[in-house]
Design a protein around this motif. Sequence first.
Motif, PDB file in Angstrom:
ATOM      1  N   ILE B 148      -4.258   6.756   7.972  1.00 20.25           N
ATOM      2  CA  ILE B 148      -3.643   6.091   6.812  1.00 20.25           C
ATOM      3  C   ILE B 148      -2.639   5.041   7.286  1.00 20.25           C
ATOM      4  O   ILE B 148      -2.596   3.921   6.774  1.00 20.25           O
ATOM      5  N   VAL B 149      -1.842   5.399   8.303  1.00 20.46           N
ATOM      6  CA  VAL B 149      -0.896   4.423   8.864  1.00 20.46           C
ATOM      7  C   VAL B 149      -1.649   3.188   9.355  1.00 20.46           C
ATOM      8  O   VAL B 149      -1.262   2.053   9.090  1.00 20.46           O
ATOM      9  N   ARG B 150      -2.770   3.413  10.066  1.00 18.68           N
ATOM     10  CA  ARG B 150      -3.543   2.270  10.563  1.00 18.68           C
ATOM     11  C   ARG B 150      -4.027   1.398   9.407  1.00 18.68           C
ATOM     12  O   ARG B 150      -4.025   0.174   9.484  1.00 18.68           O
ATOM     13  N   ALA B 151      -4.456   2.062   8.318  1.00 17.10           N
ATOM     14  CA  ALA B 151      -4.987   1.321   7.176  1.00 17.10           C
ATOM     15  C   ALA B 151      -3.903   0.530   6.444  1.00 17.10           C
ATOM     16  O   ALA B 151      -4.148  -0.583   5.988  1.00 17.10           O
ATOM     17  N   VAL B 152      -2.681   1.105   6.336  1.00 17.52           N
ATOM     18  CA  VAL B 152      -1.647   0.411   5.551  1.00 17.52           C
ATOM     19  C   VAL B 152      -0.803  -0.549   6.396  1.00 17.52           C
ATOM     20  O   VAL B 152      -0.090  -1.387   5.841  1.00 17.52           O
ATOM     21  N   ALA B 153      -0.895  -0.432   7.738  1.00 22.81           N
ATOM     22  CA  ALA B 153      -0.073  -1.279   8.615  1.00 22.81           C
ATOM     23  C   ALA B 153      -0.354  -2.761   8.392  1.00 22.81           C
ATOM     24  O   ALA B 153       0.520  -3.594   8.560  1.00 22.81           O
ATOM     25  N   VAL B 154      -1.569  -3.086   7.998  1.00 25.99           N
ATOM     26  CA  VAL B 154      -1.943  -4.491   7.828  1.00 25.99           C
ATOM     27  C   VAL B 154      -1.621  -4.992   6.414  1.00 25.99           C
ATOM     28  O   VAL B 154      -2.041  -6.071   6.022  1.00 25.99           O
ATOM     29  N   LYS B 155      -0.855  -4.202   5.666  1.00 26.73           N
ATOM     30  CA  LYS B 155      -0.450  -4.551   4.300  1.00 26.73           C
ATOM     31  C   LYS B 155      -1.653  -4.911   3.421  1.00 26.73           C
ATOM     32  O   LYS B 155      -1.767  -6.038   2.907  1.00 26.73           O
ATOM     33  N   PRO B 156      -2.554  -3.952   3.215  1.00 25.35           N
ATOM     34  CA  PRO B 156      -3.730  -4.242   2.384  1.00 25.35           C
ATOM     35  C   PRO B 156      -3.339  -4.315   0.914  1.00 25.35           C
ATOM     36  O   PRO B 156      -2.314  -3.756   0.511  1.00 25.35           O
ATOM     37  N   LYS B 157      -4.169  -5.004   0.125  1.00 26.34           N
ATOM     38  CA  LYS B 157      -3.861  -5.053  -1.312  1.00 26.34           C
ATOM     39  C   LYS B 157      -4.401  -3.800  -2.005  1.00 26.34           C
ATOM     40  O   LYS B 157      -4.058  -3.520  -3.148  1.00 26.34           O
ATOM     41  N   LEU B 158      -5.237  -3.076  -1.283  1.00 28.01           N
ATOM     42  CA  LEU B 158      -5.851  -1.880  -1.874  1.00 28.01           C
ATOM     43  C   LEU B 158      -6.186  -0.900  -0.758  1.00 28.01           C
ATOM     44  O   LEU B 158      -6.672  -1.288   0.302  1.00 28.01           O
TER      45      LEU B 158
END
Lengths: 261, 245
Positions: B148-158
């Motif tokens: 989850i950290v990897r997924a949100v680190a790039v500041k996704p819109k979703l």
Amino acid sequence: MALYRVFIKGTNDKITLLQKFLNIVIAVALFLLFFFFSAKRLSINFDFSFLWTFRYRLIQGFATTVELSLVSLILSLLLGFLSAMANNSRILAISYFSKVYVQFFRGTPMIMQIYLFFYIVGTAWGVDNRFLAGVLILSLFEGAYIAEIIRGGIDSIEPTQLEAAKAVGLEAGQTLRLVVLPQIIKRTLPALAGQFASIIKDSSLLSLISVIELTQTIREISASNFAIFESYIFLGLLYLSLTFPISMYTRYLEGKFSYEN
Amino acid sequence: MRIELAGVTKIFTDEKKVLDNISFIEDFKALAIIGPSGGGKSTLLRIIGGLISPTTGDVFLDGNKIIFDERYLIQHRRQIGFVFQAKGLFNHLNAQQNVMLPLVNVHGYTKADAQKIANRLLARFGLSADKHKFPNELSGGQQQRVAIVRAVAVKPKLLLLDEPTSALDPELTGEVLAMLNELRYDGLNIILVTHEMGFAKKACDKLIFIVNGRLAEYGDSERLFIRPHTAELASFLNRVLEWGI
């Protein structure tokens, strides 16, 4: 601690360094004693002194074996990689060509391949340099084994790894470079190192076409002075001096990458 | 965020219709996709995430149509975080490197900046001590939190999550859901496929219910739990909530 504990390992015991050393010495001693008594039965008296006389030829032969093995390692890695790639090709003829190659070289004795390629293919195409011919035959043979190792490495990549690479936005080339290749290398390195030991041993068969490598040198020496036993014992020790460090390194790699599971 | 699906159908090569004409429009902050196993929930999530293409139909996010063409999809995926059920971390990289890889190689951060971002986020979610561990050295819950950290680190819109807790025991499930709840309060839009009905009810504002590839019911999650309109949803909830939540 009871004395027998030094020699017997309990289910959950860790082996200490001293234990390891003592028991290895015992194992090696048993091994050597067997040969010693075998020689004794035949009342052979070993005399290794002649080796010094032939030292330059021996060094030359040893160097040739190392050289032969190193060049073949590089060539067979290349062949193995190409063959593994070709195996997965969508062009069926290429895929089957790779399968035929692997089957043929893994399924027939190397001695037959040496004669076939040196005397028929080599002569037909004018490859009369024995060293070069030897390198090519050895590389073709080992390349088939390496192809299987690499193919196993490719197959072991879990589909979720590729899906994750896609999900984070990697391009195809990046996926290969950043995800697939590093994982294949880590998983195949121990087996590839082991294969290098095989290359060194298998290179001895090239003495059949008179490549003057280590085995051929010993054959020539023992043919001149009839010290067959001493010559071949020494030959074994020389090959061991090459393959033993590789075997230790393979163990080390296996331990290092075991987290991969 | 607004999501619109218009006639989304997915037929795999074996002629099996996994999704059958799914259409709906919803404004959501957290959308849960629920339904029986094998109903097509994960396939729907992968279509929204641009990992697979629908056989027919369109998907719009905030009015923008997703063009199912590889050149466009790669851009689409880069704006979206995706967390898999399990095993989504790169095996050969440690936790910190896993978080850094997309930042450096996809989003153009320098190594130093990527490391700062990774360390900050890992620390925030209690993973500092584990940042040098490889995936197989982490517990299932830690693996999912790193993912989850990897997924949100790039500041996704979703952020999309495919049954992120179904491989975990209840205690580890709790730590992952708590993390998701915190991210939701940060304002991150979430769509997740889940069997955690408590989370779907309390933490998700919208719900869609999928049975056998069909959209059976959708709307406010509160309403769906209290007054399901279809017999299918009522019986599904009865079964999954039999022992309470």
